[in-house]
Write an enzyme that holds these catalytic residues in place. Structure first.
Site, PDB file in Angstrom:
ATOM      1  CE  LYS A  37      -3.253   2.557   2.933  1.00  0.00           C
ATOM      2  NZ  LYS A  37      -2.378   3.739   2.964  1.00  0.00           N
ATOM      3  CG  LEU A  41      -2.183  -0.834   6.676  1.00  0.00           C
ATOM      4  CD1 LEU A  41      -1.042  -0.923   5.678  1.00  0.00           C
ATOM      5  CD2 LEU A  41      -1.676  -1.024   8.095  1.00  0.00           C
ATOM      6  CG  ASP A  42      -4.272   4.971  10.277  1.00  0.00           C
ATOM      7  OD1 ASP A  42      -5.386   4.419  10.389  1.00  0.00           O
ATOM      8  OD2 ASP A  42      -3.526   5.211  11.252  1.00  0.00           O
ATOM      9  CB  ALA A  43      -4.921   8.024   4.480  1.00  0.00           C
ATOM     10  CG  HIS A 100      -5.558   6.383  14.484  1.00  0.00           C
ATOM     11  ND1 HIS A 100      -5.339   6.083  13.152  1.00  0.00           N
ATOM     12  CD2 HIS A 100      -6.446   7.421  14.484  1.00  0.00           C
ATOM     13  CE1 HIS A 100      -6.048   6.895  12.387  1.00  0.00           C
ATOM     14  NE2 HIS A 100      -6.742   7.710  13.171  1.00  0.00           N
TER      15      HIS A 100
END
Length: 243
Positions: free
Chosen positions: A78, A112-114, A195
């Site tokens: 990613k 997953l976070d951006a 998070h």
């Protein structure tokens, strides 16, 4: 990355449903294609939406062969500024990086976070996805973490004992912290709280400035994959989650 179709055996299925599953068309549009004579089975035009499709039959739409996607298991490296979701007004979905039919059917197993990069697993096998994400399953996730400040001396012991996150009543599950330098570590956690990695280091008075997931369970991110690239999982990688 080249597109592919998984090998799949089909039970007897209605022709209109087969068309929808293979193309993403709505049932209404599939029936219109049938009515126009765009659909053929074994080179014979079929207009009956209830026609039964079985293994070995070749279905075509306007001369192009159709096939069901089958069960797929993928890993993706990613990049930043992509989201592990289907719709967002600011960032594209990681699904947009997959040049395969019916990518929208895939589950993103462990988001997953951006701004986080690295290993994302995708599948249309719901039970397999559950094994990756369920809190009842022990499936460690390893991250390479870049920190804004040097790590405190007691960090390893605190993470092993559990960290009190802001807004949480219980400590985190024990986590393995491996110090690579004063500001770079490897962290393996078994949970997936919101998070979580960033909040764990915030609890120690530090800030995460770079986050990259390297492994989920025994599945390691393929080092040959550039950011945005993907490949199918091997049989051994698939089995490692079920085991």
């Amino acid at each position: 990355m080249a597109a592919f179709l998984a090998v799949v055996r089909i039970a007897i299925v209605r022709l209109d449903k087969f068309i929808c599953d293979a193309t993403g068309l709505t049932r209404s549009l599939a029936k219109k294609a049938l009515h126009r004579g765009d659909i053929a089975v074994d080179a014979i035009s079929i207009k009956d939406p209830g026609f039964k499709v079985t293994d070995g039959m070749q279905v075509t739409l306007a001369g192009e062969p159709l096939a069901l996607p089958g069960t797929r298991y993928l890993m993706l490296n990613k990049p930043q500024d992509t989201l592990c979701s289907t719709i967002d007004e600011y960032y594209p979905s990681v699904l947009s990086l997959l040049d395969i039919p019916r990518a929208e059917l895939l589950h993103i197993a462990g988001r997953l976070d951006a701004d986080t990069t690295g290993l994302v697993l995708l599948t249309d096998d719901g039970q397999w996805s559950h094994c990756v994400t369920s809190p009842k399953k022990i499936c460690g996730k390893r991250y390479r973490v870049q920190l804004a400040e040097p790590l405190i001396d007691t960090a390893e012991a605190q993470f092993a004992a559990g960290v009190q996150l802001h807004g949480e009543r219980e400590l985190t599950q024990p986590a393995l912290l491996q110090r690579l330098s004063a500001t770079e570590v490897l962290l393996t956690i078994s949970e997936g709280k919101y998070h979580q990695v960033k909040r764990m280091f915030a609890a120690l008075g530090n800030k995460v400035v770079g986050l990259h997931r390297e492994a989920v369970g025994d599945i390691e991110l393929d080092p040959s994959l550039a950011l945005g690239e993907w490949r199918a999982l091997t049989e051994a990688e698939i089995a490692s989650v079920r085991g």
